[in-house]
Motif scaffolding. Structure first.
Motif, mmCIF file in Angstrom:
data_model
loop_
_atom_site.group_PDB
_atom_site.id
_atom_site.type_symbol
_atom_site.label_atom_id
_atom_site.label_comp_id
_atom_site.label_asym_id
_atom_site.label_seq_id
_atom_site.Cartn_x
_atom_site.Cartn_y
_atom_site.Cartn_z
ATOM 1 N N SER A 1 0.797 -1.230 0.000
ATOM 2 C CA SER A 1 0.000 0.000 0.000
ATOM 3 C C SER A 1 0.829 1.279 0.000
ATOM 4 O O SER A 1 0.308 2.344 -0.251
ATOM 5 N N SER A 2 2.112 1.208 0.297
ATOM 6 C CA SER A 2 2.947 2.409 0.336
ATOM 7 C C SER A 2 3.488 2.742 -1.042
ATOM 8 O O SER A 2 3.706 1.858 -1.868
ATOM 9 N N ASN A 3 3.714 4.016 -1.263
ATOM 10 C CA ASN A 3 4.401 4.465 -2.461
ATOM 11 C C ASN A 3 5.829 3.933 -2.381
ATOM 12 O O ASN A 3 6.487 4.076 -1.351
ATOM 13 N N PRO A 4 6.360 3.306 -3.436
ATOM 14 C CA PRO A 4 7.707 2.723 -3.368
ATOM 15 C C PRO A 4 8.809 3.743 -3.090
ATOM 16 O O PRO A 4 9.905 3.364 -2.690
ATOM 17 N N GLU A 5 8.520 5.034 -3.259
ATOM 18 C CA GLU A 5 9.530 6.062 -3.014
ATOM 19 C C GLU A 5 9.551 6.524 -1.557
ATOM 20 O O GLU A 5 10.470 7.214 -1.140
ATOM 21 N N GLU A 6 8.530 6.152 -0.757
ATOM 22 C CA GLU A 6 8.446 6.640 0.617
ATOM 23 C C GLU A 6 9.561 6.110 1.508
ATOM 24 O O GLU A 6 10.159 6.867 2.259
ATOM 25 N N LEU A 7 9.846 4.797 1.451
ATOM 26 C CA LEU A 7 10.874 4.221 2.318
ATOM 27 C C LEU A 7 12.255 4.789 2.023
ATOM 28 O O LEU A 7 12.942 5.245 2.943
ATOM 29 N N PRO A 8 12.700 4.828 0.749
ATOM 30 C CA PRO A 8 14.011 5.436 0.485
ATOM 31 C C PRO A 8 14.077 6.906 0.910
ATOM 32 O O PRO A 8 15.101 7.359 1.421
#
Length: 124
Positions: free
Chosen positions: A78-85
């Motif tokens: 569910s998270s945008n893949p750019e949020e964690l980096p």
């Protein structure tokens, strides 16, 4: 000297809000930054930032909030893949150490604590 009508008496502050989106033409904002116009210096000054879901931290203390403890979760579905980096980059920039292995493409939760004046985050 030229004086505008809005500058008379107890004028309301002049605010500007900048919306951030992930791509051109995308109408749903991911976040905003708010500025106010300082009439004395004739400059725009930063006021605050907000993300789509929460206030954006402006200082290292914002990572843990007033309680000194905060948890952050990044779900791989569910998270945008750019949020964690982006989160990890911000922690690195702020000088906040992170312990624990982060596996790309997996769900992850971080627990951030302030202890003895120092902030650290641990992967759970």
């Amino acid at each position: 000297m030229l004086r505008f009508w809005f500058e008379r008496g107890d004028a309301k502050p002049l605010l500007a809000r900048l919306n951030f989106t992930s791509r051109p033409g995308y109408l749903r904002p991911l976040g905003t930054a708010t500025f106010y116009f300082d009439r004395g210096t004739r400059r725009w000054e930063y006021l605050a930032s907000e993300g789509r879901l929460d206030q954006i931290p402006d200082s290292t203390d914002d990572v843990v909030g007033p309680s000194g403890f905060k948890s952050y979760s990044f779900n791989r579905y569910s998270s945008n893949p750019e949020e964690l980096p982006a989160f990890l980059e911000w922690l690195d920039w702020a000088g906040i150490p992170v312990t624990g292995e982060v596996t790309p493409g997996s769900s992850v939760t971080f627990t951030c604590r302030k202890s003895d004046g120092h902030i650290a985050c641990e992967r759970r």
